[in-house]
Design an enzyme around this catalytic site. Structure first.
Site, mmCIF file in Angstrom:
data_model
loop_
_atom_site.group_PDB
_atom_site.id
_atom_site.type_symbol
_atom_site.label_atom_id
_atom_site.label_comp_id
_atom_site.label_asym_id
_atom_site.label_seq_id
_atom_site.Cartn_x
_atom_site.Cartn_y
_atom_site.Cartn_z
ATOM 1 N N CYS A 1 -68.736 81.940 66.487
ATOM 2 C CA CYS A 1 -67.995 80.929 65.741
ATOM 3 C C CYS A 1 -68.534 79.554 66.158
ATOM 4 O O CYS A 1 -68.455 79.178 67.324
ATOM 5 C CB CYS A 1 -66.500 81.042 66.043
ATOM 6 N N CYS B 1 -58.209 80.817 66.441
ATOM 7 C CA CYS B 1 -58.234 79.914 65.288
ATOM 8 C C CYS B 1 -57.367 78.689 65.525
ATOM 9 O O CYS B 1 -56.216 78.807 65.916
ATOM 10 C CB CYS B 1 -57.709 80.616 64.049
ATOM 11 N N CYS C 1 -62.408 66.475 64.284
ATOM 12 C CA CYS C 1 -62.206 66.720 62.856
ATOM 13 C C CYS C 1 -61.304 65.630 62.281
ATOM 14 O O CYS C 1 -60.234 65.368 62.822
ATOM 15 C CB CYS C 1 -61.609 68.086 62.600
ATOM 16 N N GLY D 1 -64.270 71.019 63.408
ATOM 17 C CA GLY D 1 -64.786 70.243 62.284
ATOM 18 C C GLY D 1 -64.696 70.928 60.942
ATOM 19 O O GLY D 1 -64.449 72.131 60.841
ATOM 20 N N GLU D 2 -64.901 70.140 59.903
ATOM 21 C CA GLU D 2 -64.923 70.639 58.531
ATOM 22 C C GLU D 2 -66.399 70.735 58.113
ATOM 23 O O GLU D 2 -67.054 69.710 57.888
ATOM 24 C CB GLU D 2 -64.142 69.678 57.618
ATOM 25 N N ASN E 1 -50.969 80.451 66.027
ATOM 26 C CA ASN E 1 -51.222 80.626 67.458
ATOM 27 C C ASN E 1 -50.401 79.662 68.298
ATOM 28 O O ASN E 1 -50.041 78.585 67.826
ATOM 29 C CB ASN E 1 -52.700 80.363 67.748
ATOM 30 N N CYS F 1 -55.252 68.774 60.280
ATOM 31 C CA CYS F 1 -54.292 69.811 59.878
ATOM 32 C C CYS F 1 -53.238 69.972 60.994
ATOM 33 O O CYS F 1 -53.582 69.973 62.186
ATOM 34 C CB CYS F 1 -55.000 71.138 59.647
ATOM 35 N N SER G 1 -59.273 77.814 53.838
ATOM 36 C CA SER G 1 -58.043 77.713 54.605
ATOM 37 C C SER G 1 -56.968 77.201 53.636
ATOM 38 O O SER G 1 -56.888 76.016 53.353
ATOM 39 C CB SER G 1 -58.320 76.703 55.728
ATOM 40 N N LEU G 2 -56.158 78.100 53.107
ATOM 41 C CA LEU G 2 -55.231 77.735 52.019
ATOM 42 C C LEU G 2 -53.856 77.333 52.571
ATOM 43 O O LEU G 2 -53.377 76.241 52.332
ATOM 44 C CB LEU G 2 -55.094 78.910 51.041
ATOM 45 N N ASN G 3 -53.208 78.267 53.242
ATOM 46 C CA ASN G 3 -52.033 77.980 54.097
ATOM 47 C C ASN G 3 -50.745 77.518 53.427
ATOM 48 O O ASN G 3 -49.784 77.198 54.135
ATOM 49 C CB ASN G 3 -52.399 76.958 55.187
ATOM 50 N N SER H 1 -66.288 78.305 56.504
ATOM 51 C CA SER H 1 -64.853 78.125 56.271
ATOM 52 C C SER H 1 -64.540 76.662 55.981
ATOM 53 O O SER H 1 -65.006 75.773 56.683
ATOM 54 C CB SER H 1 -64.092 78.575 57.519
ATOM 55 N N GLU I 1 -67.191 73.024 71.261
ATOM 56 C CA GLU I 1 -66.934 74.388 71.726
ATOM 57 C C GLU I 1 -67.407 75.390 70.683
ATOM 58 O O GLU I 1 -67.309 75.138 69.480
ATOM 59 C CB GLU I 1 -65.434 74.573 71.984
HETATM 60 S S1 SF4 Z 1 -58.163 73.467 60.642
HETATM 61 FE FE1 SF4 Z 1 -60.312 72.938 60.296
HETATM 62 S S2 SF4 Z 1 -60.213 71.241 58.816
HETATM 63 FE FE2 SF4 Z 1 -58.158 71.407 59.695
HETATM 64 S S3 SF4 Z 1 -58.140 69.961 61.429
HETATM 65 FE FE3 SF4 Z 1 -58.734 71.982 62.229
HETATM 66 S S4 SF4 Z 1 -60.971 71.943 62.218
HETATM 67 FE FE4 SF4 Z 1 -60.276 70.308 60.845
#
Ligand code: SF4
Length: 359
Positions: A108, A338, A115, A165-166, A295, A119, A219-221, A197, A95
């Protein structure tokens, strides 16, 4: 019967095309001509490369293919965001999202079909590991988006690599794609309008800083190792401490800075003590902070923060001297915000190299 597998011409950078032209006995300028047709102009077949002599086009067709992006489902949000699915040649799908905002139209992009990082707040992670996208699959999303935008007289102005994905797990194809994306003779998006990102792979962050001029979002979080490891398993391999160390030496300039993405989750990482600790952790890192209230659709029973808590969190960062913006994700009604991208098509199994690196 032998099955001939054609290589996609869009799986090549300018340098690689020069090598292909040499192997075909053609002069180097042919590479520039082909490159312009592939990325800067909009064609669907090699036959449309009208300034190339017929014999040369036939030679290309005998050796290479040109895969058209196949658009699957397309959803439009009430806020103008468009989410579209691209079906890939192995049957998996990805997507991508087009987000209008004032004069800007941001694309985007996804970099993997799922992935492996899992997370807790992300639907893509729920969908499974997936595989890396090829250069032509990355470029295909850009071509599809450019066509969709053109339908309403628009052009893509910004690109963020924040979809499925990363990106840094697909570093080599990402780097080749960024070269074409930011090249004036390629897709011609200036590097200052491109953001990659990441969940935080220190070695690749370092490479990205040196080898490209694009912006970085991290992406720190979380503000403690414990909470970050709970919601982002990658933290068990590359700690928060290691990540912050590499960010401190990331090259910055007037037009290049780091964005810290912080998804606020109720009673997990949204306390005022977290806000104060975040301010301390980010000292000496040239950055702005995007606060993203979680979200709907997240897994693990995680809840969005209250509005009052978001305001108080932001206020502490502001008073500590940071530019902190609350980002209300667009496209939430079509699951395009996101952490919400995940196709219903099951991703194909994990690439070996990803499996070895992450687990
Ligand atoms: S936030 Fe990014 S790195 Fe984490 S699972 Fe989702 S796509 Fe993968």
């Amino acid at each position: 019967m032998d099955i001939i597998e054609y290589i996609d011409l869009r799986d090549h950078t300018m340098e690689e095309l020069k090598g292909l032209m040499a192997a075909m006995g053609e002069r180097p300028y042919r590479a520039s001509q082909v490159y312009a047709w592939l990325y800067s102009r909009d064609i669907s077949t090699i036959d449309e490369m009208s300034d190339l002599k017929l014999e040369f086009r036939e030679g290309l067709k005998a050796l290479y293919s040109l895969t058209e992006p196949v658009i699957g489902k397309k959803l439009s949000s009430i806020d103008g965001t468009i989410k579209f699915e691209t079906i890939l040649s192995d049957g998996s799908s990805i997507e991508s999202v087009l987000i209008p905002e004032g004069e800007r139209l941001t694309l985007c992009l996804s970099t993997q079909t799922g992935c492996p990082l899992g997370c807790a707040f992300c639907r893509t992670g729920d969908a499974g590991a997936g595989r890396n996208l090829s250069l032509s699959e990355l470029a295909g999303q850009m071509i599809a988006a450019r066509r969709l935008a053109a339908e309403s007289g628009d052009t893509v102005t910004n690109v963020v690599l924040m979809g499925m994905g990363e990106p840094l797990l697909n570093y080599d194809n990402l780097k080749r794609f960024l070269d074409i994306l930011t090249d004036q003779k390629g897709f011609s998006i200036p590097p200052r309008r491109v953001t990659v990102s990441t969940a935080g792979l220190p070695a690749e962050i370092e490479r990205l800083g040196i080898e490209t001029k694009v912006n970085l979002a991290v992406s720190l979080n979380a503000t403690t190792e414990e909470v970050r490891s709970r919601i982002m398993p990658i933290n068990k391999k590359y700690s928060l401490k290691e990540l912050l160390t590499v960010l401190r030496s990331y090259p910055s300039s007037k037009s290049r800075f780091i964005t810290i993405e912080y998804v606020l989750i109720r009673e997990l990482n949204d306390s005022l003590e977290d806000a104060r600790r975040l301010g301390r952790l980010l000292r000496n890192i040239r950055c702005k902070i995007n606060l993203i209230p979680l979200n709907p659709g997240a897994s693990d029973g995680l809840l969005p923060p209250t509005e009052a808590q978001v305001a108080a969190f932001k206020d502490i960062l502001y008073k500590s001297g940071y530019v902190a913006v609350t980002r209300l994700s667009k496209g939430a009604d079509i699951l395009a915000a996101c952490g919400q991208l995940a196709t219903e098509v099951k991703p194909v199994p994990l690439d070996r190299d990803i499996e070895e690196r992450v687990i």
